[in-house]
Design a protein around this motif. Structure first.
Motif, PDB file in Angstrom:
ATOM      1  N   ILE A 107       0.092  16.521  30.261  1.00 55.64           N
ATOM      2  CA  ILE A 107      -1.118  16.188  31.016  1.00 55.64           C
ATOM      3  C   ILE A 107      -2.192  15.660  30.082  1.00 55.64           C
ATOM      4  N   LEU A 108      -2.393  16.329  28.942  1.00 54.20           N
ATOM      5  CA  LEU A 108      -3.413  15.886  27.989  1.00 54.20           C
ATOM      6  C   LEU A 108      -3.093  14.500  27.450  1.00 54.20           C
ATOM      7  N   ASN A 109      -1.836  14.256  27.114  1.00 54.34           N
ATOM      8  CA  ASN A 109      -1.452  12.946  26.573  1.00 54.34           C
ATOM      9  C   ASN A 109      -1.663  11.830  27.595  1.00 54.34           C
TER      10      ASN A 109
ATOM     11  N   TYR B 183     -10.684  21.387  28.540  1.00 55.78           N
ATOM     12  CA  TYR B 183      -9.260  21.608  28.777  1.00 55.78           C
ATOM     13  C   TYR B 183      -8.519  21.743  27.451  1.00 55.78           C
ATOM     14  N   THR B 184      -8.875  20.926  26.460  1.00 53.13           N
ATOM     15  CA  THR B 184      -8.222  20.992  25.152  1.00 53.13           C
ATOM     16  C   THR B 184      -8.524  22.312  24.459  1.00 53.13           C
ATOM     17  N   CYS B 185      -9.771  22.736  24.468  1.00 53.85           N
ATOM     18  CA  CYS B 185     -10.127  24.005  23.822  1.00 53.85           C
ATOM     19  C   CYS B 185      -9.499  25.196  24.533  1.00 53.85           C
TER      20      CYS B 185
ATOM     21  N   VAL C  88      -9.387  15.413  19.025  1.00 57.11           N
ATOM     22  CA  VAL C  88     -10.296  14.966  20.070  1.00 57.11           C
ATOM     23  C   VAL C  88     -11.681  14.692  19.484  1.00 57.11           C
ATOM     24  N   LEU C  89     -12.176  15.577  18.625  1.00 58.92           N
ATOM     25  CA  LEU C  89     -13.490  15.356  18.003  1.00 58.92           C
ATOM     26  C   LEU C  89     -13.491  14.078  17.168  1.00 58.92           C
ATOM     27  N   ALA C  90     -12.397  13.830  16.452  1.00 61.07           N
ATOM     28  CA  ALA C  90     -12.310  12.609  15.653  1.00 61.07           C
ATOM     29  C   ALA C  90     -12.362  11.366  16.542  1.00 61.07           C
TER      30      ALA C  90
END
Length: 615
Positions: free
Chosen positions: A372-374, A399-401, A412-414
């Motif tokens: 889902i994230l990808n 959602y990632t955290c 994600v931060l990058a």
């Protein structure tokens, strides 16, 4: 339609008295005039029908048409002001017992809902006019009875029932479909006074009436109003509400018809903007039908949306209305439907944003989380507009955290830094960037992991505005004070937090404080208090030579740093009384001692403490 029939419906009244209970209905007079046995009926065969129609309805024309013409060519502000004046006129008419005039005002306002001359203003106009309808509905319902909330039709007296019937007969005499529908829906609650099944019978009929409205935008807002009123008076009657939505799906293809397309060309309105006008109405309809609905209703709705070609507007409203648990369990199904959507009318990134909002509230199947994230980030990272990108990224960071480790969060931060740094786009996205920091801090309580993120401190560097930077540092310090239970000697944490404390202190302008104002100004006390508590969590206090030079060497706020040193000396002298002399000697170089301001009276615990600090 004759006076005799009115008298039969209103026993105890004369024909003339009963006639006043009803507005003059052209159809009533029409049937009377055209009856074969009447002289006028025989004469009718040779007269011009149009002229007679104008003769019978002439006294209605000035009121309705004149009022409508007067609202044309007005600015939005003037239009709104005029609607508010009509609302006040309704209240005044009702207060002076001019109920027929009040009804005429409501009919006049309802007719305006058939006008889409300025199509972008229609949702606002709908809200303004339905407020008037709601006011009228409350007046009629209140005047019909004074019964308790849980009453039965059997307990209603004949006078109240007759009053209700009079109102419904008045409304039934309205010739135009749209005002007749809206005014009857406004007093739908009055059916409770007549029979137990009154509302049950009325809702399907009103639902069917909407099928006669040709303009799809006008029709969908009529359905939204009926669903809202239906939820207020009979929330358990879901079949009619569901029928409203499914009827809308059947007629949704009208949006792409020639009539609508020509209207958009005339008004120079693009299709994406036109579709957004439907969102408030569709959202409200779906929220009504999804309230306490079973999961099977979502399955049926998804199937019907697939038959329409997975329209993006409908998918977005479905994901916004149904429970997050239902949406999360079908995340991969929704992603498949989003992929098949046509992006020309409604952007896909808005669909992924709505999906992300649900996944922040409910967990998807564990085996689907990474996929889902990808799938989502493939779409998000390709967005060219920085504002569109950050609006989506802000949602998916949570959602990632929530489900992944520091590796994915760092990635994600990058990516956020990569998109927001060019042309200093971050300056227009401080609220979203602050939200990202807050979400990361919420899910990462171990600050050794948090500060080990390679992109965390570079992410903080994007906060160039001083007031925003201070707020972010405040959030970090408060989280550290709350969650760090034991003192730490981790050099990564020490260096990062001293940098945060330094930022807080540097935010205080030297010109704003002096020895007299140190103890009075709250904006000076708060940074000191946060820094004091933060440094108190650091386990390296016993070796002050490592961190005191950093605390003191801070440019313009050097004197304020000395004040912080004095605060910590005061605290350590009280908690470690035996080693106070060695501690102070290590902490403050001799040449800096005269610059340390004395403690305020609130910080003095006793004279012995003050003497210790002085020594």
């Amino acid at each position: 339609g004759t006076g005799d029939s009115l008298k039969e419906r209103n026993p105890g009244r004369t024909s003339s008295e009963a006639a006043h209970l009803f507005p003059t209905r052209p159809e009533f007079q029409w049937r009377f005039v055209t009856r074969p046995e009447s002289p006028l009926g025989r004469w009718w065969r040779g007269i011009n029908k149009v002229l007679l129609l104008l003769l019978l309805t002439s006294r209605f024309v000035p009121f309705f048409q004149g009022s409508q013409k007067e609202l044309l060519n007005l600015t939005q502000q003037d239009y709104t002001h005029r609607i508010e004046e009509l609302n006040q006129s309704l209240k005044d008419a009702w207060a002076s017992d001019q109920k027929v005039k009040a009804l005429k005002i409501v009919i006049q306002c309802s007719k305006l809902l058939s006008d889409t001359t300025v199509i972008q203003f229609y949702p606002s106009k709908f809200v303004l006019i339905t407020d008037i309808l709601d006011t009228f509905g409350k007046y009629v319902t209140f005047s019909s009875s004074f019964f308790p909330e849980n009453f039965t039709p059997e307990s209603v007296n004949d006078t109240a029932k007759e009053t209700c019937l009079n109102w419904f007969f008045k409304i039934a005499s309205i010739r135009e479909l749209i005002p007749r529908f809206y005014v009857e829906a406004a007093i739908l609650k009055c059916n409770k006074f007549l029979s137990k099944t009154g509302i049950l019978e009325c809702l399907p009929r009103l639902t069917s009436m909407i099928r006669g409205i040709g303009d799809p935008l006008v029709a969908v807002y009529a359905r939204a109003y009926l669903c809202r009123v239906g939820m207020e008076v009979a929330p358990h009657l879901k079949e009619s509400l569901n029928k409203n939505f499914f009827d809308f799906l059947l007629t949704f293809k009208q949006i792409h018809g020639d009539t609508v397309q020509n209207q958009l060309v005339v008004q120079c309105v693009e299709m994406p903007l036109y579709l957004t006008l439907y969102s408030p109405a569709i959202d409200w309809i779906l929220q009504c039908i999804s309230y306490r609905a079973a999961e099977v209703l979502l399955t049926e709705t998804m199937e019907r949306c697939k038959k329409l070609g997975n329209n993006a507007l409908l998918l977005n409203s479905v994901m916004s209305a149904f429970r997050a648990e239902f949406i999360a369990a079908r995340s991969m199904d929704f992603i498949g439907m989003i992929k098949e959507c046509d992006e020309s009318g409604f952007p896909k990134h808005l669909l992924f944003r709505s999906l992300g909002q649900n996944l922040a509230l409910a967990d998807p199947p564990e085996g689907d989380r990474l996929q889902i994230l990808n799938e989502a980030w493939k779409v998000i990272t390709k967005l060219k507009s920085p504002q569109d990108y950050i609006n989506c990224a802000e949602i998916w960071v949570e959602y990632t955290c929530r489900h992944f480790t520091k590796r994915e969060v760092n990635t994600v931060l990058a990516d956020v830094i990569k998109h927001m740094t060019p042309d200093r786009a971050f300056e227009d996205a401080y609220p979203q960037l602050q939200s990202i920091i807050q979400k990361v801090i919420t899910y990462f309580h171990d600050f050794s992991i948090l500060f080990s993120l390679e992109k965390f401190l570079p992410f903080l560097d994007m906060f160039q505005k001083e007031s925003v930077r201070v707020e972010v540092c405040k959030c970090i310090m408060e989280a550290f004070i709350k969650h760090q239970q034991e003192p730490t000697r981790d050099p990564v944490i020490l260096n990062a937090l001293l940098h945060v404390c330094k930022t807080m202190h540097d935010s205080v302008k030297p010109s704003r404080w002096s020895h007299k104002t140190i103890g009075k100004q709250g904006d000076l006390q708060r940074p000191s208090r946060w820094s004091h508590k933060t440094i108190g969590k650091l386990g390296d206090l016993q070796r002050p030579s490592r961190w005191v030079p950093k605390l003191l060497n801070r440019g313009q706020s050097r004197s304020f740093g000395l004040l912080e040193v004095r605060t910590i000396v005061s605290h350590q002298a009280q908690t470690d009384y035996k080693q106070r002399h060695n501690y102070v000697a290590q902490m403050i170089p001799l040449e800096l001692m005269p610059q340390v301001p004395p403690p305020s009276s609130k910080e003095l615990v006793g004279s012995q403490t003050y003497k210790s600090i002085g020594k």
